[in-house]
Design a protein around this motif. Structure first.
Motif, PDB file in Angstrom:
ATOM      1  N   TYR A   1      -9.271  12.895  -1.204  1.00  0.00           N
ATOM      2  CA  TYR A   1      -7.823  12.695  -1.243  1.00  0.00           C
ATOM      3  C   TYR A   1      -7.279  12.725   0.190  1.00  0.00           C
ATOM      4  O   TYR A   1      -6.679  13.701   0.630  1.00  0.00           O
ATOM      5  N   ASN A   2      -7.504  11.633   0.886  1.00  0.00           N
ATOM      6  CA  ASN A   2      -7.155  11.554   2.308  1.00  0.00           C
ATOM      7  C   ASN A   2      -5.674  11.196   2.500  1.00  0.00           C
ATOM      8  O   ASN A   2      -5.317  10.167   3.072  1.00  0.00           O
ATOM      9  N   LYS A   3      -4.814  12.079   2.002  1.00  0.00           N
ATOM     10  CA  LYS A   3      -3.380  11.799   2.028  1.00  0.00           C
ATOM     11  C   LYS A   3      -2.797  11.895   3.437  1.00  0.00           C
ATOM     12  O   LYS A   3      -1.769  11.270   3.719  1.00  0.00           O
ATOM     13  N   ASN A   4      -3.427  12.680   4.310  1.00  0.00           N
ATOM     14  CA  ASN A   4      -2.880  12.813   5.672  1.00  0.00           C
ATOM     15  C   ASN A   4      -2.842  11.470   6.384  1.00  0.00           C
ATOM     16  O   ASN A   4      -1.865  11.143   7.072  1.00  0.00           O
ATOM     17  N   SER A   5      -3.895  10.675   6.213  1.00  0.00           N
ATOM     18  CA  SER A   5      -3.919   9.337   6.818  1.00  0.00           C
ATOM     19  C   SER A   5      -2.824   8.459   6.230  1.00  0.00           C
ATOM     20  O   SER A   5      -2.135   7.737   6.946  1.00  0.00           O
ATOM     21  N   CYS A   6      -2.671   8.547   4.900  1.00  0.00           N
ATOM     22  CA  CYS A   6      -1.656   7.723   4.233  1.00  0.00           C
ATOM     23  C   CYS A   6      -0.247   8.139   4.626  1.00  0.00           C
ATOM     24  O   CYS A   6       0.643   7.291   4.775  1.00  0.00           O
ATOM     25  N   ASP A   7      -0.031   9.445   4.787  1.00  0.00           N
ATOM     26  CA  ASP A   7       1.290   9.922   5.203  1.00  0.00           C
ATOM     27  C   ASP A   7       1.674   9.358   6.573  1.00  0.00           C
ATOM     28  O   ASP A   7       2.859   9.211   6.894  1.00  0.00           O
ATOM     29  N   LYS A   8       0.663   9.044   7.382  1.00  0.00           N
ATOM     30  CA  LYS A   8       0.899   8.468   8.709  1.00  0.00           C
ATOM     31  C   LYS A   8       0.914   6.940   8.683  1.00  0.00           C
ATOM     32  O   LYS A   8       1.001   6.297   9.726  1.00  0.00           O
ATOM     33  N   GLY A   9       0.801   6.370   7.479  1.00  0.00           N
ATOM     34  CA  GLY A   9       0.855   4.915   7.354  1.00  0.00           C
ATOM     35  C   GLY A   9      -0.482   4.222   7.527  1.00  0.00           C
ATOM     36  O   GLY A   9      -0.539   2.997   7.627  1.00  0.00           O
ATOM     37  N   ASN A  10      -1.585   4.981   7.556  1.00  0.00           N
ATOM     38  CA  ASN A  10      -2.912   4.388   7.698  1.00  0.00           C
ATOM     39  C   ASN A  10      -3.567   4.270   6.333  1.00  0.00           C
ATOM     40  O   ASN A  10      -3.989   5.267   5.737  1.00  0.00           O
ATOM     41  N   PHE A  11      -3.643   3.042   5.828  1.00  0.00           N
ATOM     42  CA  PHE A  11      -4.235   2.811   4.515  1.00  0.00           C
ATOM     43  C   PHE A  11      -5.543   2.025   4.620  1.00  0.00           C
ATOM     44  O   PHE A  11      -6.030   1.505   3.619  1.00  0.00           O
TER      45      PHE A  11
ATOM     46  N   SER B   1       0.813  -1.210   0.000  1.00  0.00           N
ATOM     47  CA  SER B   1       0.000   0.000   0.000  1.00  0.00           C
ATOM     48  C   SER B   1       0.852   1.267   0.000  1.00  0.00           C
ATOM     49  O   SER B   1       0.539   2.235  -0.702  1.00  0.00           O
ATOM     50  N   SER B   2       1.928   1.273   0.781  1.00  0.00           N
ATOM     51  CA  SER B   2       2.764   2.477   0.850  1.00  0.00           C
ATOM     52  C   SER B   2       3.423   2.764  -0.496  1.00  0.00           C
ATOM     53  O   SER B   2       3.593   3.925  -0.888  1.00  0.00           O
ATOM     54  N   LEU B   3       3.789   1.689  -1.219  1.00  0.00           N
ATOM     55  CA  LEU B   3       4.391   1.872  -2.546  1.00  0.00           C
ATOM     56  C   LEU B   3       3.354   2.377  -3.541  1.00  0.00           C
ATOM     57  O   LEU B   3       3.639   3.261  -4.363  1.00  0.00           O
ATOM     58  N   TYR B   4       2.138   1.799  -3.472  1.00  0.00           N
ATOM     59  CA  TYR B   4       1.062   2.256  -4.350  1.00  0.00           C
ATOM     60  C   TYR B   4       0.778   3.734  -4.087  1.00  0.00           C
ATOM     61  O   TYR B   4       0.650   4.535  -5.024  1.00  0.00           O
ATOM     62  N   TYR B   5       0.665   4.076  -2.823  1.00  0.00           N
ATOM     63  CA  TYR B   5       0.380   5.464  -2.454  1.00  0.00           C
ATOM     64  C   TYR B   5       1.488   6.390  -2.940  1.00  0.00           C
ATOM     65  O   TYR B   5       1.214   7.483  -3.463  1.00  0.00           O
ATOM     66  N   GLY B   6       2.731   5.965  -2.808  1.00  0.00           N
ATOM     67  CA  GLY B   6       3.849   6.797  -3.239  1.00  0.00           C
ATOM     68  C   GLY B   6       3.786   7.123  -4.724  1.00  0.00           C
ATOM     69  O   GLY B   6       4.034   8.268  -5.132  1.00  0.00           O
ATOM     70  N   GLN B   7       3.411   6.133  -5.534  1.00  0.00           N
ATOM     71  CA  GLN B   7       3.331   6.373  -6.978  1.00  0.00           C
ATOM     72  C   GLN B   7       2.145   7.265  -7.325  1.00  0.00           C
ATOM     73  O   GLN B   7       2.252   8.144  -8.196  1.00  0.00           O
ATOM     74  N   ILE B   8       1.028   7.045  -6.650  1.00  0.00           N
ATOM     75  CA  ILE B   8      -0.143   7.893  -6.897  1.00  0.00           C
ATOM     76  C   ILE B   8       0.144   9.331  -6.472  1.00  0.00           C
ATOM     77  O   ILE B   8      -0.169  10.293  -7.198  1.00  0.00           O
ATOM     78  N   LYS B   9       0.759   9.494  -5.315  1.00  0.00           N
ATOM     79  CA  LYS B   9       1.077  10.840  -4.818  1.00  0.00           C
ATOM     80  C   LYS B   9       2.021  11.560  -5.773  1.00  0.00           C
ATOM     81  O   LYS B   9       1.862  12.770  -6.024  1.00  0.00           O
ATOM     82  N   THR B  10       2.993  10.836  -6.316  1.00  0.00           N
ATOM     83  CA  THR B  10       3.918  11.440  -7.280  1.00  0.00           C
ATOM     84  C   THR B  10       3.174  11.952  -8.507  1.00  0.00           C
ATOM     85  O   THR B  10       3.414  13.070  -8.979  1.00  0.00           O
ATOM     86  N   GLN B  11       2.260  11.155  -9.008  1.00  0.00           N
ATOM     87  CA  GLN B  11       1.479  11.571 -10.179  1.00  0.00           C
ATOM     88  C   GLN B  11       0.621  12.791  -9.860  1.00  0.00           C
ATOM     89  O   GLN B  11       0.547  13.733 -10.652  1.00  0.00           O
ATOM     90  N   VAL B  12      -0.019  12.769  -8.706  1.00  0.00           N
ATOM     91  CA  VAL B  12      -0.878  13.890  -8.311  1.00  0.00           C
ATOM     92  C   VAL B  12      -0.054  15.163  -8.163  1.00  0.00           C
ATOM     93  O   VAL B  12      -0.470  16.250  -8.611  1.00  0.00           O
TER      94      VAL B  12
END
Length: 567
Positions: free
Chosen positions: A83-93, A4-15
């Motif tokens: 776009y709940n990135k704050n949760s993802c930045d804290k590792g909550n997916f 999940s963290s890798l998926y989020y990282g790629q999505i965040k980069t695109q955004v």
């Protein structure tokens, strides 16, 4: 392993890249652009026209009419993004979507179809989408599906929310046509991954006897594939498995339900091979990996399932429903063919995807010649949808459908027709030959492509500066800007000709100074004011501005006013 963290990282980069390119105030807006482009296969610069996010949007961040011109029907696609990135930045997916999203969908549904009639608390973009909807119905288009998408970075819609949804949708007379679709982090990543490449190489085992037939141009193999093996391929590759210009249903339509029923029925499951049409695979090359007369394994290079998407996705649902589909066998045809012949096989074998008028024109000599000329200049001329999806520089891809619209509005002075009669460009012989003829060359195509991209960039700049109060303009021209883009393109044509330029000459078409004129914000604002004044003059009590953009009289008015302005 948790990715999940890798998926989020790629999505965040695109955004973040989209946010930087479009200068979006909020990355949540860039997230909507990203998801919409993946979901509806739209170019990023086209997304502005479907964004409705903002105050008083009734919970609809994106509204898109997915129109099938050939069948005279459309799907109403609505996205609510989070776009709940704050949760993802804290590792909550693992966050889930609450019932407030369901209530928002109910609000927008009521506005389109129910009791919410007041316009007092609805923003302009939503109002215009309602007008567009009514206009489609007036033109005898049929509403096929209403798809509500919940787009977020969590996992799923909560059970409580689904209960609320079920209670609302069950008595709704639209219930068979409404889909609630969850797009969580993994779903979005899969869409993104599928968008990057169409190439799949795989060893696939077929069971029982097989039959082969070949000609100098094509080689064919017919056998049987296990239903579970087909589902495994889908699980591994997702929608990438399917040929991209084939549309397949979200949700369970009548065909899908029958397939699922056959696969789950104890009395029909072992007869699936006889009841189903089977699947068709096209590949660049296949090689038999063993000499056996039965149970052959093929090494498939660059293959796709070009017919059988509904069978495959329905078998996946059947497996989820009963847990075992080992008895299900599926007829499988494999063809080794080069691109042109592979396209013919795709079109002729796919009963779910009628051949479009554009597809029929794709092998015209003029289309092939333009493709060769454009390629020599470093661009890709796209004759069929997703033909160059693997190319990373999307600005180098010139889609012939988009080009034809833009050329028709500019060089043929038909902005209203270009916007509202797009389907006729490839079906109406007079329109088609007015664009694609012996006078057309690569310079026309590249000029049209580059100048229109510059125009879209100017419209984004105008909207952003107006939003930030960095520029003082009539807010009405900002509101009509996306709807007016073809008329605005045409206004530039009038301006160039009034300036004494020969717009068909290579000296004009190859001159970057003229192409860069489309980024002159003062000119853009001036022409938008002219367009706005012209629509007001044509406005009648019984109509509205949306319908004015469908009238050819508007181009006449613009031509008169631009001429007066520049004399």
């Amino acid at each position: 392993m948790e990715y999940s963290s890798l998926y989020y990282g790629q999505i965040k980069t695109q955004v973040n890249q989209i946010c930087s390119f479009f200068n979006d105030d909020k990355d949540s807006l860039s997230f909507l652009r990203f998801v919409s482009s993946l979901l509806f296969n739209l170019k990023l610069e086209e997304i502005d026209e479907i964004l409705t996010d903002g105050y008083d949007d009734l919970g609809a961040d994106v509204i898109y009419f997915n129109i099938n011109e050939d069948e005279m029907e459309f799907d109403l696609e609505i996205i609510q993004g989070k776009y709940n990135k704050n949760s993802c930045d804290k590792g909550n997916f693992n966050s889930e979507i609450g019932e407030e999203v369901i209530n928002k969908f109910k609000n927008i549904f009521d506005y389109f179809f129910g009791n919410l009639t007041s316009n007092d608390f609805v923003n302009g973009e939503i109002k215009n989408k309602k007008i567009e909807y009514n206009d489609l119905i007036e033109k005898n288009y049929t509403l096929n599906k209403i798809n509500f998408y919940v787009s977020h970075l969590g996992t799923k819609i909560s059970e409580r929310s689904m209960e609320v949804w079920d209670r609302w949708v069950e008595p709704n007379h639209f219930r068979d046509n409404i889909n609630l679709i969850n797009l969580g982090l993994i779903d979005i990543y899969k869409l993104y991954d599928e968008s990057r490449t169409l190439t799949i190489d795989e060893k696939v085992t077929f069971y029982g006897k097989f039959f082969e037939f070949s000609t100098p141009d094509v080689k064919g193999f017919v056998s049987t594939i296990n239903g579970k093996d087909l589902v495994d391929l889908f699980e591994k590759y997702g929608n990438k498995l399917f040929q991209k210009n084939i549309r397949y249903s979200l949700g369970e339509n009548l065909i899908n339900k029958k397939i699922i029923q056959s696969a789950t029925d104890d009395e029909k499951r072992d007869k699936f091979w006889f009841l189903n049409n089977g699947i068709t695979i096209v590949c660049k090359k296949y090689t038999k990996t063993n000499p056996n007369p039965e149970n052959m394994t093929l090494d498939l290079k660059n293959f796709q399932v070009v017919n059988g998407a509904q069978t495959t996705t329905s078998l996946k649902k059947a497996l989820e429903k009963i847990g075992n589909i080992d008895q299900v066998k599926v007829v499988a045809k494999v063809f080794q063919a080069e691109d042109d012949l592979a396209e013919m096989i795709t079109d002729s074998t796919n009963s779910q995807n009628p051949v479009t008028k554009r597809d029929l024109r794709s092998n015209d000599e003029i289309q092939k010649l333009m493709g060769e000329d454009i390629r020599d200049l470093g661009y890709y001329y796209q004759r069929k949808r997703n033909q160059f999806i693997q190319e990373s520089d999307k600005n180098k891809i010139i889609d012939n459908y988009d080009f034809a619209q833009r050329f028709y509005s500019f060089f043929r002075e038909k902005p209203a027709e270009a916007r509202n009669k797009k389907a006729q460009i490839f079906s109406n012989e007079t329109i088609y030959t007015s664009i694609f003829n012996s006078n057309l060359n690569a310079n026309f195509i590249i000029f049209t492509h580059k100048s229109f991209l510059n125009l879209l960039s100017s419209l984004r700049e105008l909207k952003l500066k107006h939003k930030r109060n960095e520029i003082q303009v009539n807010s009405e021209i900002v509101e009509i800007s996306q709807r007016a883009k073809f008329h605005l393109f045409f206004a530039f044509k009038v301006f160039f000709e009034k300036s004494g330029l020969t717009i068909t000459s290579n000296d004009f078409l190859e001159n970057e100074e003229y192409i860069n004129k489309f980024q002159d914000l003062d000119l853009v604002i001036n022409f938008l004011n002219i367009i706005n004044e012209s629509t007001d003059e044509l406005l009648e009590d019984s109509t509205n501005k949306v319908k004015i953009f469908q009238k050819s009289d508007l181009a006449i008015k613009i031509k008169e006013k631009v001429s007066i302005e520049e004399e």
